[in-house]
Structures are given as structure tokens and as C-alpha cells.
Design an enzyme around this catalytic site. Sequence first.
Site, PDB file in Angstrom:
ATOM      1  N   SER A 127      11.386 -10.325   1.608  1.00  0.00           N
ATOM      2  CA  SER A 127      10.710 -10.841   2.570  1.00  0.00           C
ATOM      3  C   SER A 127      10.547 -12.142   2.019  1.00  0.00           C
ATOM      4  O   SER A 127      10.596 -12.509   0.713  1.00  0.00           O
ATOM      5  CB  SER A 127       9.123 -10.267   2.179  1.00  0.00           C
ATOM      6  OG  SER A 127       8.236 -11.095   3.041  1.00  0.00           O
ATOM      7  N   TYR A 140       1.564  -6.650  -1.109  1.00  0.00           N
ATOM      8  CA  TYR A 140       2.616  -6.739  -0.704  1.00  0.00           C
ATOM      9  C   TYR A 140       3.575  -7.598  -1.274  1.00  0.00           C
ATOM     10  O   TYR A 140       4.610  -7.537  -1.751  1.00  0.00           O
ATOM     11  CB  TYR A 140       2.693  -6.809   0.822  1.00  0.00           C
ATOM     12  CG  TYR A 140       3.990  -6.894   1.722  1.00  0.00           C
ATOM     13  CD1 TYR A 140       4.579  -5.941   2.051  1.00  0.00           C
ATOM     14  CD2 TYR A 140       4.331  -8.232   2.092  1.00  0.00           C
ATOM     15  CE1 TYR A 140       5.809  -5.990   2.620  1.00  0.00           C
ATOM     16  CE2 TYR A 140       5.452  -8.552   2.641  1.00  0.00           C
ATOM     17  CZ  TYR A 140       6.119  -7.210   3.122  1.00  0.00           C
ATOM     18  OH  TYR A 140       7.521  -7.360   3.589  1.00  0.00           O
TER      19      TYR A 140
HETATM   20  N1  LIG Z   1       8.699  -7.022  10.043  1.00  0.00           N
HETATM   21  C1  LIG Z   1       8.667  -7.933   9.211  1.00  0.00           C
HETATM   22  O1  LIG Z   1       7.915  -9.155   9.857  1.00  0.00           O
HETATM   23  C2  LIG Z   1       9.288  -8.117   7.964  1.00  0.00           C
HETATM   24  C3  LIG Z   1       9.281  -9.262   7.295  1.00  0.00           C
HETATM   25  C4  LIG Z   1       9.729  -9.566   6.016  1.00  0.00           C
HETATM   26  C5  LIG Z   1      10.143  -8.266   5.608  1.00  0.00           C
HETATM   27  N2  LIG Z   1      10.224  -7.140   6.374  1.00  0.00           N
HETATM   28  C6  LIG Z   1      10.769  -5.856   5.470  1.00  0.00           C
HETATM   29  O2  LIG Z   1      11.741  -5.193   5.963  1.00  0.00           O
HETATM   30  C7  LIG Z   1      11.517  -3.837   5.869  1.00  0.00           C
HETATM   31  C8  LIG Z   1      11.574  -3.095   7.293  1.00  0.00           C
HETATM   32  O3  LIG Z   1      10.282  -3.281   7.883  1.00  0.00           O
HETATM   33  P1  LIG Z   1      10.039  -3.131   9.464  1.00  0.00           P
HETATM   34  O4  LIG Z   1       9.596  -4.562   9.823  1.00  0.00           O
HETATM   35  O5  LIG Z   1      11.068  -2.692   9.854  1.00  0.00           O
HETATM   36  O6  LIG Z   1       8.820  -2.166   9.040  1.00  0.00           O
HETATM   37  P2  LIG Z   1       8.566  -0.711  10.063  1.00  0.00           P
HETATM   38  O7  LIG Z   1       8.850  -0.821  11.492  1.00  0.00           O
HETATM   39  O8  LIG Z   1       7.032  -0.562   9.505  1.00  0.00           O
HETATM   40  O9  LIG Z   1       9.403  -0.032   9.260  1.00  0.00           O
HETATM   41  C9  LIG Z   1       9.219   0.697   7.787  1.00  0.00           C
HETATM   42  C10 LIG Z   1      10.065   1.731   7.764  1.00  0.00           C
HETATM   43  O10 LIG Z   1      10.096   1.835   6.329  1.00  0.00           O
HETATM   44  C11 LIG Z   1       9.781   3.435   6.009  1.00  0.00           C
HETATM   45  N3  LIG Z   1       9.046   3.887   4.922  1.00  0.00           N
HETATM   46  C12 LIG Z   1       7.776   3.509   4.513  1.00  0.00           C
HETATM   47  N4  LIG Z   1       7.493   4.088   3.341  1.00  0.00           N
HETATM   48  C13 LIG Z   1       8.705   4.727   3.165  1.00  0.00           C
HETATM   49  C14 LIG Z   1       9.043   5.628   1.882  1.00  0.00           C
HETATM   50  N5  LIG Z   1       7.967   5.874   1.025  1.00  0.00           N
HETATM   51  N6  LIG Z   1      10.008   6.199   1.933  1.00  0.00           N
HETATM   52  C15 LIG Z   1      11.174   6.146   2.908  1.00  0.00           C
HETATM   53  N7  LIG Z   1      10.628   5.321   4.123  1.00  0.00           N
HETATM   54  C16 LIG Z   1       9.523   4.564   4.059  1.00  0.00           C
HETATM   55  C17 LIG Z   1       9.193   3.778   7.388  1.00  0.00           C
HETATM   56  O11 LIG Z   1       9.447   5.130   7.472  1.00  0.00           O
HETATM   57  P3  LIG Z   1       8.612   5.942   8.518  1.00  0.00           P
HETATM   58  O12 LIG Z   1       8.932   5.990   9.900  1.00  0.00           O
HETATM   59  O13 LIG Z   1       8.568   7.458   7.943  1.00  0.00           O
HETATM   60  O14 LIG Z   1       6.928   5.383   8.219  1.00  0.00           O
HETATM   61  C18 LIG Z   1       9.890   2.891   8.372  1.00  0.00           C
HETATM   62  O15 LIG Z   1      11.551   3.395   8.667  1.00  0.00           O
HETATM   63  C19 LIG Z   1      10.389  -3.754   4.854  1.00  0.00           C
HETATM   64  O16 LIG Z   1      11.108  -3.382   3.701  1.00  0.00           O
HETATM   65  C20 LIG Z   1       9.653  -4.944   5.353  1.00  0.00           C
HETATM   66  O17 LIG Z   1       8.771  -5.264   4.102  1.00  0.00           O
HETATM   67  C21 LIG Z   1       9.834  -6.894   7.485  1.00  0.00           C
END
Ligand SMILES: NC(=O)c1ccc[n+]([C@@H]2O[C@H](COP(=O)([O-])OP(=O)(O)OC[C@H]3O[C@@H](n4cnc5c(N)ncnc54)[C@H](OP(=O)(O)O)[C@@H]3O)[C@@H](O)[C@H]2O)c1
Length: 242
Positions: A127, A140
Site C-alpha cells: 500500500s 494497517y
Molecule cells: N483497496 C485499496 O484501496 C487498497 C489500497 C492499497 C492496498 N490494498 C491492498 O490490496 C489487497 C487487497 O485489498 P482489496 O482492496 O482487494 O480488499 P478486499 O476487497 O477487502 O479483499 C481482501 C481480500 O483479502 C482476503 N483476506 C482477508 N483476511 C484474510 C486471511 N486471514 N486469509 C486469507 N485471505 C484473507 C479477503 O478474503 P475474504 O473474502 O475471505 O474476507 C479478500 O479476498 C490488500 O492487501 C490491501 O491492503 C488495497
Amino acid sequence: MASIADKTVLVTGGNRGIGRALVEEALNRSAELVYVGTREPLAHADARVTPLMLDVTDAAQIQAAAAAVGSLDVLVNNAGIWLFDDLSDRAALERHLAVNLFGTYSVIQAFLPLLVRSAGAIVNNLSLNALAPLPLTPAYSISKAAAFSMTQSLRALLAGRGVRVHAVLTGPTDTDMTRGFDIPKSSPESVARAIFDAVENEEEDIFPDPASAAMADSWRSGAVKAFERQLAAFVAAEPVTS
Ligand SMILES: NC(=O)c1ccc[n+]([C@@H]2O[C@H](COP(=O)([O-])OP(=O)(O)OC[C@H]3O[C@@H](n4cnc5c(N)ncnc54)[C@H](OP(=O)(O)O)[C@@H]3O)[C@@H](O)[C@H]2O)c1
């Protein structure tokens, strides 16, 4: 490993959000096999997709997943949590570290033998908050900064074993994670395309959206990056004997 085509890819947290977009993009790029880490049963129409039960905080599931995968070229550590806190609750910090730092660490350790064998790549979806904290989500931010430092050390430690280690400094992306946060966001599909473009171009630090891309040039030419390279050189250096 220039191209994703004909490669075997594993995406943790691949059932929704950026992870799901990465799965689809790997398929678009003619990956041979795509393993989807998921915490719920998952079906996919494409025969190249194999779901893996993979909670990244569950040591037994990680070992079972590693045993089920015969070979691997690209490990994408994408699973993550993002919760509001104010650093008054130690448990909130531990929760973030358990998933975003130790979960990523444990998955890497389990799959490392396969990645060394394939001279593959590790892609850690971090991130922009690894570089500067959002004080609304300090736990976070700490977990992502720690995971970035781990990524930088692994990059140096694994270079000699032929494994490339990429950091993805992702900016705001339109997923469940940022729902209700009223700021400009990129689509998960565009972020996934930019991540695999950069992996194919062997860019070690990846800035996959307009918000992060605005920092790419100054990061790459900056003093901190130069310092990372200077310290990384110690890994290859001869140990001091006297
Ligand atoms: N969205 C943003 O703006 C953003 C910005 C910077 C970085 N990121 C990073 O990108 C990555 C994906 O984020 P996203 O935006 O796609 O979020 P999201 O839609 O909330 O998806 C999160 C994913 O992580 C999984 N997860 C959470 N805890 C877990 C665990 N203990 N074991 C295995 N899987 C787990 C969730 O599975 P479940 O469906 O089972 O909960 C889901 O598949 C994250 O690392 C996040 O920090 C996102």
C-alpha cells in the site's frame, strides 16, 4: 520470467477485490494454471483455476496448500485487512500484523522452495501507506510498512537464489475495503493490469494506479532507494573476519 503466459500463478485473497482482478488478468495473459487462495468454497468456470482453502493466518492450511501445489512461478501475496483504529487497542495492531505481515511471511516461507526451483517471483500487494501512514488506520499502516521492509530484505536475500521480489505500493482502489471512503479510486482491473505489466517488465517497486504513479519517479531516483541498494549490497559482501 518475462511473461505471465504459460506460468503458474497463486493469488492469496483471490476471491474478491484486487485479488479477483489479478486472477482474471493472469487468465487473460494465458497463465497455464491459477491457484486462488480463498477462505470460502469457490467455483470458477475456467478449467485453469484451482481454488485453495488458504487463510493466511492458519499454519495447517498454508502447509496443505503448499503440499497441493506441484510447481509455482508467481506468488501474489494480496490477502489483507484494513480497519479503522487509533492505536489505543493493541489487539487491533496484532490483528493487522497477523494477516498483513505474518500471514504474508508464512505463505512466502511455505512456497519458497517451489519459487527457488522455478526461479520465480514474489509479488507483495502492500500500500502507499507503507511509505506514509494514514493516521485513521495506523495499525494497517504499520503492518504495511513492516511488510514493505520484509519485502526489501527478501529482495536482497533471494536475489542470489534467482527469485525476484516485487513491492506493490497500491493507491486507493475501488473494492469492498474502501467502500464508503469518498475519494478518487482506481478500478481493481486497471490495478491488476498495471501490476502484471510491471512484473513482466521486472520493475521491483510497482506503482499501479495514478495516485501511486505520481510518486514513482521521485521514489526510484531518491535517496531512500539508493540507500536500500547500498545496504542490500552487504548481502553479497564477504563477511568481516577480524
Ligand atoms: N483497496 C485499496 O484501496 C487498497 C489500497 C492499497 C492496498 N490494498 C491492498 O490490496 C489487497 C487487497 O485489498 P482489496 O482492496 O482487494 O480488499 P478486499 O476487497 O477487502 O479483499 C481482501 C481480500 O483479502 C482476503 N483476506 C482477508 N483476511 C484474510 C486471511 N486471514 N486469509 C486469507 N485471505 C484473507 C479477503 O478474503 P475474504 O473474502 O475471505 O474476507 C479478500 O479476498 C490488500 O492487501 C490491501 O491492503 C488495497
